[in-house]
Design a protein around this motif. Structure first.
Motif, PDB file in Angstrom:
ATOM      1  N   TYR A 224     -11.275  10.891  22.860  1.00  0.00           N
ATOM      2  CA  TYR A 224     -12.495  10.090  22.960  1.00  0.00           C
ATOM      3  C   TYR A 224     -12.250   8.591  23.161  1.00  0.00           C
ATOM      4  O   TYR A 224     -12.938   7.974  23.994  1.00  0.00           O
ATOM      5  CB  TYR A 224     -13.377  10.318  21.729  1.00  0.00           C
ATOM      6  CG  TYR A 224     -14.522   9.349  21.651  1.00  0.00           C
ATOM      7  CD1 TYR A 224     -15.661   9.517  22.443  1.00  0.00           C
ATOM      8  CD2 TYR A 224     -14.458   8.228  20.820  1.00  0.00           C
ATOM      9  CE1 TYR A 224     -16.710   8.605  22.395  1.00  0.00           C
ATOM     10  CE2 TYR A 224     -15.492   7.314  20.764  1.00  0.00           C
ATOM     11  CZ  TYR A 224     -16.613   7.498  21.557  1.00  0.00           C
ATOM     12  OH  TYR A 224     -17.638   6.574  21.521  1.00  0.00           O
ATOM     13  N   SER A 228     -14.181   6.046  25.780  1.00  0.00           N
ATOM     14  CA  SER A 228     -15.045   4.974  25.281  1.00  0.00           C
ATOM     15  C   SER A 228     -14.678   3.609  25.859  1.00  0.00           C
ATOM     16  O   SER A 228     -15.531   2.726  25.956  1.00  0.00           O
ATOM     17  CB  SER A 228     -14.980   4.910  23.748  1.00  0.00           C
ATOM     18  OG  SER A 228     -13.732   4.403  23.303  1.00  0.00           O
ATOM     19  N   GLY A 233     -17.769   8.960  27.289  1.00  0.00           N
ATOM     20  CA  GLY A 233     -17.844   9.596  25.981  1.00  0.00           C
ATOM     21  C   GLY A 233     -18.204  11.052  26.081  1.00  0.00           C
ATOM     22  O   GLY A 233     -17.784  11.749  27.007  1.00  0.00           O
ATOM     23  N   ILE A 234     -19.019  11.519  25.155  1.00  0.00           N
ATOM     24  CA  ILE A 234     -19.380  12.930  25.076  1.00  0.00           C
ATOM     25  C   ILE A 234     -20.875  13.145  25.281  1.00  0.00           C
ATOM     26  O   ILE A 234     -21.286  13.918  26.133  1.00  0.00           O
ATOM     27  CB  ILE A 234     -18.922  13.514  23.725  1.00  0.00           C
ATOM     28  CG1 ILE A 234     -17.394  13.424  23.611  1.00  0.00           C
ATOM     29  CG2 ILE A 234     -19.389  14.965  23.581  1.00  0.00           C
ATOM     30  CD1 ILE A 234     -16.850  13.757  22.251  1.00  0.00           C
ATOM     31  N   SER A 255     -16.082   8.292  31.793  1.00  0.00           N
ATOM     32  CA  SER A 255     -15.201   9.303  31.204  1.00  0.00           C
ATOM     33  C   SER A 255     -14.079   9.679  32.156  1.00  0.00           C
ATOM     34  O   SER A 255     -12.920   9.860  31.736  1.00  0.00           O
ATOM     35  CB  SER A 255     -16.004  10.546  30.823  1.00  0.00           C
ATOM     36  OG  SER A 255     -16.934  10.267  29.791  1.00  0.00           O
TER      37      SER A 255
END
Length: 442
Positions: A224, A228, A233-234, A255
């Protein structure tokens, strides 16, 4: 030894406390169930922690106890001390029991009414526990909540409701062997340059430039920060700051840029799938690498090995910004099927926020306290505590929504594959599709 932040109220007065409490906005009325087991007891009894189970079986709830707390073996001795104190003050029997697979065992036991009243666990369990109806909102007043760090309080909330009281915050940073790397790198490029030079000068002793857990199946937690650094990110976030499970951003432009850095570090042999949970710490403590991306859990063994170290923030990445880690928060939950909900709420809301309790838990685990007063005291004496805090001050709490369970495997494996040489965009596109499909399945 330590001045208490809050005194314990008499259990018979807790119903009024719950009804007037601010914060959580939960069902104070239903939480204010009968206190007969607390108020009618004339004898003070407390159970010592149960022995660690020999296998993976859940502990059997002490049916004679008015309050049962489940935790792991490490925290059980500390909690037993305060459980004994709580029991004496309130004339009740408290049992502290050890669970080897706490989240799963708690959910299973609660379904059949045989679970504990209070558990200690990570904040990212929250969404799943709420979804399963296993935990109850807690009545934490605004005054008490303000005594904790902002991020730790945010981690206890789900859909705007408070479900726990935090006691520790943890995150990863950069641990450096100062004998091999006297100065801290500000960028990943500087880190690679410094580490490569240290490796050349070591005469073969240094084998790795950077230690980071990857392993054959990868590790999304350590992946992660790379995402970032480019605002990837997610999950995207909603207007209120909550994570949005309907907006997965694993293959967003940011990402993918982070994935490209992972690919580059893999190609340069800086990161490797041969380094995982089983050997990462040992490589650093044996002096085989100048840099180690890790968390406070690695400090005790570094000290034991005689490594002179310093902790700093994660480096920035070229073309992006600083790598920002996830924040993990440890907290106390109250079961939705507590035998005596008022007693459980009393312990969690009036004992856990005490300075002496937070300090004792810090001494056991080394994680920076969530209570600001406790953090200020330990950070003034321990430079490591302040360093970990600085390394995580720009981080965000790890997603505590149920959808996060669909992320760990696919994202970790995608990172491992990219480090091993697969094309970043194609691999992260595939991970995105897998994650979205998993979430849709529920």
């Amino acid at each position: 030894m330590h001045k208490r932040a809050f005194g314990a109220a008499a259990v018979t007065g807790v119903a009024a406390l719950l009804m007037s409490a601010c914060g959580g906005g939960g069902d104070a009325a239903s939480s204010s169930s009968s206190t007969s087991s607390a108020s009618s007891s004339t004898e003070t009894t407390t159970s010592a922690p149960a022995p660690s189970p020999t296998g993976t079986e859940a502990p059997v709830r002490d049916q004679a106890a008015d309050l049962v707390i489940w935790t792991d073996a490490d925290r059980a001795p500390i909690l037993t001390k305060y459980a004994e104190e709580f029991g004496k003050e309130n004339g009740v029997k408290v049992a502290v029991q050890i669970s080897v697979d706490l989240r799963a065992q708690f959910k299973d036991a609660t379904k059949v009414g045989k679970g504990p009243d209070v558990i200690v666990g990570a904040h990212d369990w929250l969404g799943e526990l709420v979804q399963n109806g296993a935990v109850a909102p807690i009545q934490l007043s605004g005054d008490v909540a303000s005594k904790f760090s902002e991020n730790s309080v945010a981690a206890t909330k789900f859909n705007g409701q408070t479900y726990g009281v935090p006691y520790a915050v943890e995150n990863i940073g950069l641990m450096r062997n100062t004998a091999l790397a006297p100065t801290a790198p500000k960028t990943m490029d500087e880190l690679v340059k410094m580490g490569t030079e240290a490796k050349k000068k070591s005469g073969g002793k240094v084998t790795n430039v950077l230690i980071q857990q990857v392993g054959k199946t990868g590790n999304a937690y350590y992946t992660y920060p790379y995402l970032s650094a480019f605002d990837g990110g997610i999950f995207a976030t909603k207007a209120n700051g909550d994570y949005d499970a309907n907006k997965v951003i694993v293959n967003s432009a940011g990402s993918i840029k982070g994935a490209e850095v992972l690919a580059k570090l893999g190609k340069e042999k800086i990161l490797s799938t041969n380094v995982g949970d089983e050997n990462a710490e040992g490589l650093f403590t044996s002096g085989k690498a100048p840099f180690f991306i890790t968390g406070p859990w690695s400090v005790p063994n570094a000290k034991k090995a005689g490594i002179k170290y310093e902790i700093t923030s994660l480096p920035s990445l070229a073309g992006g910004g600083a790598m920002k880690p996830f924040l993990g928060v440890q907290m106390f939950y109250v079961s939705s099927k507590a035998k005596n909900a008022v007693l459980a709420q009393e312990f969690v809301t009036n004992y856990v926020p005490r300075k002496d309790v937070q300090l004792a838990l810090f001494e056991q685990g080394g994680r920076p306290p969530a209570l600001k007063e406790a953090y200020d005291e330990v950070s003034a004496k321990d430079k490591d505590v302040k360093a970990w805090y600085e390394a995580g001050k720009d981080g965000k709490p790890m997603p505590n929504i149920p959808a996060m369970n669909s992320v760990w495997g696919p994202l970790g494996q995608a990172a491992a594959d990219v480090i091993s040489g697969k094309a970043p965009k194609a691999r992260f596109d595939a991970a995105q599709k897998e994650i979205v499909a998993n979430i849709a399945k529920g």
